[in-house]
Enzyme design. Sequence first.
Site, PDB file in Angstrom:
ATOM      1  N   ASP A   1      63.967 -12.798  33.177  1.00  0.00           N
ATOM      2  CA  ASP A   1      63.642 -11.234  33.353  1.00  0.00           C
ATOM      3  C   ASP A   1      64.736 -10.422  33.877  1.00  0.00           C
ATOM      4  O   ASP A   1      64.594  -9.509  34.597  1.00  0.00           O
ATOM      5  CB  ASP A   1      62.714 -11.127  34.058  1.00  0.00           C
ATOM      6  CG  ASP A   1      61.153 -11.894  33.495  1.00  0.00           C
ATOM      7  OD1 ASP A   1      61.177 -12.440  32.781  1.00  0.00           O
ATOM      8  OD2 ASP A   1      59.934 -11.528  34.382  1.00  0.00           O
TER       9      ASP A   1
ATOM     10  N   ASP B   1      59.362  -9.578  30.704  1.00  0.00           N
ATOM     11  CA  ASP B   1      58.259  -8.907  30.515  1.00  0.00           C
ATOM     12  C   ASP B   1      58.153  -8.028  29.430  1.00  0.00           C
ATOM     13  O   ASP B   1      59.004  -7.287  29.011  1.00  0.00           O
ATOM     14  CB  ASP B   1      58.273  -8.054  31.999  1.00  0.00           C
ATOM     15  CG  ASP B   1      57.347  -9.077  32.823  1.00  0.00           C
ATOM     16  OD1 ASP B   1      57.254 -10.122  32.850  1.00  0.00           O
ATOM     17  OD2 ASP B   1      57.518  -8.417  34.422  1.00  0.00           O
TER      18      ASP B   1
ATOM     19  N   HIS C   1      55.073  -5.669  28.176  1.00  0.00           N
ATOM     20  CA  HIS C   1      53.950  -5.442  28.692  1.00  0.00           C
ATOM     21  C   HIS C   1      53.489  -4.081  27.612  1.00  0.00           C
ATOM     22  O   HIS C   1      54.292  -3.488  27.384  1.00  0.00           O
ATOM     23  CB  HIS C   1      54.028  -4.646  30.070  1.00  0.00           C
ATOM     24  CG  HIS C   1      54.090  -5.763  31.335  1.00  0.00           C
ATOM     25  ND1 HIS C   1      53.701  -6.771  31.329  1.00  0.00           N
ATOM     26  CD2 HIS C   1      54.957  -5.479  32.340  1.00  0.00           C
ATOM     27  CE1 HIS C   1      53.957  -7.536  32.481  1.00  0.00           C
ATOM     28  NE2 HIS C   1      55.036  -6.662  33.107  1.00  0.00           N
TER      29      HIS C   1
ATOM     30  N   SER D   1      48.822  -5.403  35.543  1.00  0.00           N
ATOM     31  CA  SER D   1      49.525  -5.558  36.493  1.00  0.00           C
ATOM     32  C   SER D   1      49.922  -4.084  37.054  1.00  0.00           C
ATOM     33  O   SER D   1      50.697  -3.860  38.419  1.00  0.00           O
ATOM     34  CB  SER D   1      50.745  -6.281  36.526  1.00  0.00           C
ATOM     35  OG  SER D   1      51.770  -5.676  35.716  1.00  0.00           O
TER      36      SER D   1
ATOM     37  N   HIS E   1      56.083  -0.875  34.290  1.00  0.00           N
ATOM     38  CA  HIS E   1      57.506  -1.432  33.951  1.00  0.00           C
ATOM     39  C   HIS E   1      57.625  -2.225  32.737  1.00  0.00           C
ATOM     40  O   HIS E   1      56.548  -2.959  32.558  1.00  0.00           O
ATOM     41  CB  HIS E   1      58.051  -2.240  35.416  1.00  0.00           C
ATOM     42  CG  HIS E   1      57.126  -3.653  35.720  1.00  0.00           C
ATOM     43  ND1 HIS E   1      55.911  -3.395  36.315  1.00  0.00           N
ATOM     44  CD2 HIS E   1      57.492  -4.948  35.241  1.00  0.00           C
ATOM     45  CE1 HIS E   1      55.345  -4.589  36.281  1.00  0.00           C
ATOM     46  NE2 HIS E   1      56.271  -5.420  35.686  1.00  0.00           N
TER      47      HIS E   1
ATOM     48  N   LYS F   1      56.732 -12.592  27.542  1.00  0.00           N
ATOM     49  CA  LYS F   1      55.547 -13.008  28.439  1.00  0.00           C
ATOM     50  C   LYS F   1      54.810 -11.545  29.124  1.00  0.00           C
ATOM     51  O   LYS F   1      55.180 -10.527  28.864  1.00  0.00           O
ATOM     52  CB  LYS F   1      55.841 -13.866  29.577  1.00  0.00           C
ATOM     53  CG  LYS F   1      56.809 -13.003  30.542  1.00  0.00           C
ATOM     54  CD  LYS F   1      57.283 -14.169  31.702  1.00  0.00           C
ATOM     55  CE  LYS F   1      58.210 -13.494  32.566  1.00  0.00           C
ATOM     56  NZ  LYS F   1      57.729 -12.670  33.421  1.00  0.00           N
TER      57      LYS F   1
ATOM     58  N   GLU G   1      47.992 -11.345  33.578  1.00  0.00           N
ATOM     59  CA  GLU G   1      49.518 -11.190  34.189  1.00  0.00           C
ATOM     60  C   GLU G   1      49.985 -12.595  33.975  1.00  0.00           C
ATOM     61  O   GLU G   1      49.449 -13.568  33.825  1.00  0.00           O
ATOM     62  CB  GLU G   1      49.435 -11.268  35.656  1.00  0.00           C
ATOM     63  CG  GLU G   1      50.634 -11.050  36.464  1.00  0.00           C
ATOM     64  CD  GLU G   1      51.591 -10.155  35.862  1.00  0.00           C
ATOM     65  OE1 GLU G   1      52.074 -10.216  34.665  1.00  0.00           O
ATOM     66  OE2 GLU G   1      51.998  -9.182  36.769  1.00  0.00           O
TER      67      GLU G   1
ATOM     68  N   ALA H   1      62.637 -12.069  39.587  1.00  0.00           N
ATOM     69  CA  ALA H   1      63.052 -12.228  41.184  1.00  0.00           C
ATOM     70  C   ALA H   1      62.869 -13.464  41.526  1.00  0.00           C
ATOM     71  O   ALA H   1      61.723 -14.056  41.108  1.00  0.00           O
ATOM     72  CB  ALA H   1      62.318 -10.839  41.688  1.00  0.00           C
TER      73      ALA H   1
ATOM     74  N   CYS I   1      58.961 -14.118  39.526  1.00  0.00           N
ATOM     75  CA  CYS I   1      59.135 -14.756  38.037  1.00  0.00           C
ATOM     76  C   CYS I   1      59.862 -15.896  38.196  1.00  0.00           C
ATOM     77  O   CYS I   1      59.853 -17.042  37.451  1.00  0.00           O
ATOM     78  CB  CYS I   1      59.556 -13.642  37.124  1.00  0.00           C
ATOM     79  SG  CYS I   1      58.325 -12.484  36.946  1.00  0.00           S
TER      80      CYS I   1
END
Length: 193
Positions: A15, A57, A59, A65, A76, A101, A108, A136, A140
């Site tokens: 990520d 990510d 999304h 989330s 984000h 993902k 989530e 982070a 993740c």
Amino acid sequence: MIELQPSTDALIVVDVQNDFLPGGTLAIPEGDQIIPVLNHYIDRFTAEGLPILATRDWHPSHHCSFQSRGGPWPPHCIAETHGAQFPSELCLPSETRIISKATEPEREAYSGFDGTDLDRQLQRLGMKRLFIGGLATDYCVLNTVRDARSCGYQVFLLRDAVRAVNINPGDEQKALDEMQRLETRFITLQDLA
């Protein structure tokens, strides 16, 4: 010293996306500082012909989330936006396998293994040892390490190529402690032979 094994080792970059870097909608303190270090790892794995996988990510715009839906985070890494892209400074080779993902609105997924074919890809490649860095540490990265260990992989955390959000003081240390309990080995670039 750790020697990279041609038939068993893979690098997983977790990520490292624009929205998680300074100026992004969910910026991680000093998140950009890991990019030059990750590039060195990428160079080493590329030179050895080892697989590199990058999670992201990805999304939908109304992901569960997001705070607007009652989640904990500002919007984000919305798919197809600049914030979801890998930064241009991150030198991922063209053959990098991309793992998207948290692509479903109601689900989530902090781990790169959650709802993806990451494990299947790694098995198909015959991988046994995973070298994991990125963002982070306390979300993740932790969850990807946790799932990697439960899938039976040996895990090396790239300690010099991770950063934490630290929403609550001590979150980073708790995550590191858990990864150590899971028998994750902490390494830095200097540890690679």
